[in-house]
Design a protein around this motif. Structure first.
Motif, short mmCIF file in Angstrom:
data_model
loop_
_atom_site.label_atom_id
_atom_site.label_comp_id
_atom_site.label_asym_id
_atom_site.label_seq_id
_atom_site.Cartn_x
_atom_site.Cartn_y
_atom_site.Cartn_z
N ASN A 72 0.88 -0.93 0.29
CA ASN A 72 -0.19 0.26 -0.14
C ASN A 72 0.97 1.01 -0.14
OD1 ASN A 72 0.56 -0.04 2.96
ND2 ASN A 72 -0.18 -1.21 3.22
N VAL A 105 -4.72 -2.88 -3.63
CA VAL A 105 -6.18 -2.30 -4.46
C VAL A 105 -4.77 -1.72 -4.74
CG1 VAL A 105 -8.18 -0.95 -4.10
CG2 VAL A 105 -7.53 -2.44 -1.92
N ILE A 125 -13.48 -2.28 -5.44
CA ILE A 125 -13.56 -1.45 -4.15
C ILE A 125 -14.59 -0.24 -4.95
CG2 ILE A 125 -12.71 -0.32 -2.26
CD1 ILE A 125 -12.63 -3.74 -2.05
N GLN A 127 -15.87 3.44 -2.86
CA GLN A 127 -14.93 4.86 -2.28
C GLN A 127 -16.28 5.58 -1.88
OE1 GLN A 127 -11.47 6.76 -2.33
NE2 GLN A 127 -12.06 8.16 -1.43
N ASP A 231 -15.21 2.63 2.64
CA ASP A 231 -15.09 2.05 1.50
C ASP A 231 -15.55 0.36 2.03
OD1 ASP A 231 -13.31 3.65 0.75
OD2 ASP A 231 -11.75 3.68 2.56
N GLY A 252 -12.35 4.22 -5.87
CA GLY A 252 -12.51 2.98 -5.11
C GLY A 252 -11.55 2.69 -6.32
N THR A 255 -9.26 -5.15 -6.43
CA THR A 255 -8.32 -5.54 -5.81
C THR A 255 -7.85 -7.15 -6.03
OG1 THR A 255 -10.36 -7.36 -4.96
CG2 THR A 255 -10.32 -5.62 -3.49
N SER A 276 -9.19 0.02 6.23
CA SER A 276 -9.79 1.29 5.09
C SER A 276 -8.62 0.43 3.71
CB SER A 276 -7.91 1.88 5.23
OG SER A 276 -7.14 1.44 5.03
N GLN A 277 -8.93 0.95 2.65
CA GLN A 277 -8.61 1.02 1.16
C GLN A 277 -6.97 -0.51 0.96
OE1 GLN A 277 -9.26 2.45 -2.73
NE2 GLN A 277 -10.88 3.40 -1.38
#
Length: 280
Positions: A72, A105, A125, A127, A231, A252, A255, A276-277
């Motif tokens: 991330n 993500v 995903i 948001q 999310d 978004g 994934t 969180s993402q």
């Protein structure tokens, strides 16, 4: 444009936090210094520094026991793109992950690189965020008690199939957690914490979408007009209701996993909203 031999990739330390905030703000990300600090406390990482010592790239790897790790906070300064630094940061992340299966993500911009590196898309995903409208407080939702911590950790592990105790403990410390009980046993929970422009609700772990809505409504009911973010997976069924209460779909990501693995699907606990993402 700086040449590759004028930059270094070094371990991400607390001294890089201020530079990371500057970098993420340039990307339009909402992360505060406190948000970066929380991520760094849970993670290992690397930064790109230029000849002036400026942070020009970041990546974090957040391990969840030995089960898997998420990659991330992947950013490369616009002035240094095209030099292969994104790939170099990812290669460093692979080393930091120490053989764990990987998840992330992906943004639209990052998707081609991740596909080249062997990541496979598994879903999307959504948001949702905005000023929350008036929501009625639901019955049967209460604040967690100190004795609930073990049950919450176990429920999260059942839903995520990974050891996320460090994350859960951080959420207990930094935010608030609400629970729903069945027969005296915690069957669902949700967390809320300060993040970015306001607060983020997640993870939300519940047996069904109605229970998930009740948990989110518990926090939203006391925050009319406040900025909230959730999310959620595109397949959870939460999206229409989130839009009804003022949390618009604003973006978004995709994934991805490396290697592609299938969840075992044990029990009834399902993740309806992410911490969180970055963290899942």
């Amino acid at each position: 444009m700086p040449m590759q031999n004028q930059i270094d990739i070094v371990a991400f330390g607390p001294e890089h936090l201020d530079g990371a905030v500057v970098l993420s703000r340039a990307e339009g990300w909402p992360h505060r210094r406190e948000d970066w600090m929380m991520m760094l406390q849970l993670s290992l990482g690397a930064v790109v520094t230029d000849t002036d010592g400026r942070v020009a790239g970041t990546i974090l790897v957040t391990p969840f026991g030995t089960d898997f790790a998420t990659i991330n906070m992947v950013i490369v300064d616009k002035s240094l793109r095209g030099l292969g630094l994104g790939r170099k940061l990812m290669e460093r992340a692979f080393q930091l992950a120490q053989g764990r299966p990987l998840r992330l993500v992906a943004t639209k911009e990052g998707l081609p690189l991740y596909e080249k590196l062997g990541f496979v898309a598994t879903g999307t995903i959504r948001q949702h965020q905005g000023a929350v409208e008036a929501v009625a407080a639901p019955d049967g939702v209460e604040e967690m008690q100190p004795g609930d911590a073990d049950a919450i950790r176990a429920l999260d592990r059942q839903a995520q199939q990974a050891d996320r105790c460090a994350l859960i403990d951080t959420l207990i410390e930094r935010g608030r957690i609400a629970v729903i009980r069945k027969g005296g046993t915690v069957e669902a929970f949700a967390a809320i914490r300060a993040f970015g422009r306001g607060e983020v609700i997640g993870p939300v772990v519940a047996p069904d979408v109605e229970t998930a809505r009740r948990l989110i409504a518990h926090f939203a009911a006391s925050r009319t007009g406040a900025f909230l973010r959730v999310d959620t997976g595109s397949d959870t069924g939460l999206a229409p209701w989130l839009e009804e209460i003022g949390l618009a779909h604003v973006g978004g990501g995709v994934t991805m996993r490396r290697p592609l693995t299938q969840d075992a699907g044990t029990g009834q606990a399902t993740i309806f909203a992410l911490a969180s993402q970055a963290l899942g």
